[in-house]
Design an enzyme around this catalytic site. Structure first.
Site, PDB file in Angstrom:
ATOM      1  CG  ASN A   1      10.453  31.316  -7.775  1.00  0.00           C
ATOM      2  OD1 ASN A   1      11.276  30.512  -8.194  1.00  0.00           O
ATOM      3  ND2 ASN A   1       9.345  31.593  -8.430  1.00  0.00           N
ATOM      4  CG  MET A   2      15.025  36.985  -4.670  1.00  0.00           C
ATOM      5  SD  MET A   2      16.049  38.048  -5.703  1.00  0.00           S
ATOM      6  CE  MET A   2      17.422  36.941  -6.052  1.00  0.00           C
ATOM      7  CE  LYS A   3       6.767  35.284  -7.072  1.00  0.00           C
ATOM      8  NZ  LYS A   3       5.795  35.812  -8.065  1.00  0.00           N
ATOM      9  N   GLY A   4       9.766  34.335  -2.680  1.00  0.00           N
ATOM     10  CA  GLY A   4       9.227  33.460  -1.655  1.00  0.00           C
ATOM     11  C   GLY A   4       7.718  33.470  -1.591  1.00  0.00           C
ATOM     12  CE1 TYR A   5       1.540  31.686  -0.712  1.00  0.00           C
ATOM     13  CE2 TYR A   5       2.147  30.563   1.321  1.00  0.00           C
ATOM     14  CZ  TYR A   5       1.182  31.003   0.430  1.00  0.00           C
ATOM     15  OH  TYR A   5      -0.141  30.766   0.690  1.00  0.00           O
TER      16      TYR A   5
END
Length: 262
Positions: A142-146
């Site tokens: 996902n674009m937002k990542g972690y």
């Protein structure tokens, strides 16, 4: 006033780390202090506490002490036990094959792709088999990542396709071929009865049967996956806890470049 139990002046303590005899560190070097937690299918009482102590003794802990016990329901009790671990390990004899020696940032990865591959690369990821969890694959894709690490969807030079969860291995391969994928990323969160091993092995067998194994850089990840296990199963690399999109992208692009130039 303190009794002096923890006074460095009133008691002899090891202060030197010996890499040939490494032990857990609790309060002082080489004291071997450990904390262990587990659940027993027993009522919360004195007998179950003694059972917890005896289990710790059979694990090799000396002077075990139950410091917390809590009922989970009428027939199950959770325990926290302290004890002394008397064995040690030789750190100098431990050898682990690291996936990456140098991790590229998102910007460095994009630049590496431009300079060495010359086109966008395609990454297809999914939680395959019956695994319904997406937390792992989402953290990488996902674009937002972690945890401050952007996911592959944010990379300029990566086309990332997250197929979600419970994707059959057959469908995963079909979609990878359709999208002309360079990299396949398999996430496995559910590990009961080694179902993750069975599922990952099944994917390898399908790819080999269709003559597609060498077409992709094949990666896997999950809480009970490491690089050693992954390579034993036939994957190019495995990523366990504490790994991010940066780690995956770095290995993927460097491996892809090596294959293109071999």
């Amino acid at each position: 006033m303190s009794s002096g139990l923890y006074s460095m002046e009133k008691k002899e303590f090891d202060k030197v780390l010996d890499l040939e005899r490494v032990k857990p560190y609790g309060d002082t070097m080489n004291d071997g202090k450990v904390q262990l937690s587990f659940t027993l299918p027993l009522k919360n009482n004195e007998r179950s506490a003694e059972a917890a102590k005896q289990i710790a003794l059979k694990m090799g802990l000396e002077e075990p002490s139950v410091v917390m016990q809590q009922s989970l329901d009428e027939e199950f009790t959770f325990f926290v036990v302290y004890g002394n671990f008397v064995q040690s390990v030789n750190y100098n004899e431990i050898h682990v094959e690291a996936v990456n020696s140098e991790i590229l940032s998102m910007e460095e990865t994009d630049e590496y792709i431009k300079e060495n591959i010359g086109r966008k690369i395609v990454v297809v990821g999914a939680s395959t088999g019956t695994d319904a969890h997406t937390v792992g694959i989402d953290a990488i894709m996902n674009m937002k990542g972690y945890a401050g690490h952007y996911g592959l969807e944010r990379y300029e030079m990566i086309d990332a396709y997250n197929l979600g969860s419970q994707v059959a291995n057959e469908d995963f391969i079909k979609k990878a071929v359709e999208l002309e994928a360079d990299v396949l990323l398999v996430s496995q969160t559910v590990t009961q009865k080694n179902v993750h091993i069975q599922n990952m092995t099944h994917l390898i067998e399908l790819l080999e049967a269709e003559g597609l194994r060498d077409r992709f850089v094949l990666l896997c990840g999950g809480p009970r996956i490491n690089n050693e296990i992954a390579k034993e199963l036939g994957y190019d690399a495995g990523f366990g806890p504490g790994r991010f999109a940066d780690d995956v992208a770095t290995f993927a692009v460097k491996t892809l470049n090596d294959r293109m130039n071999s």
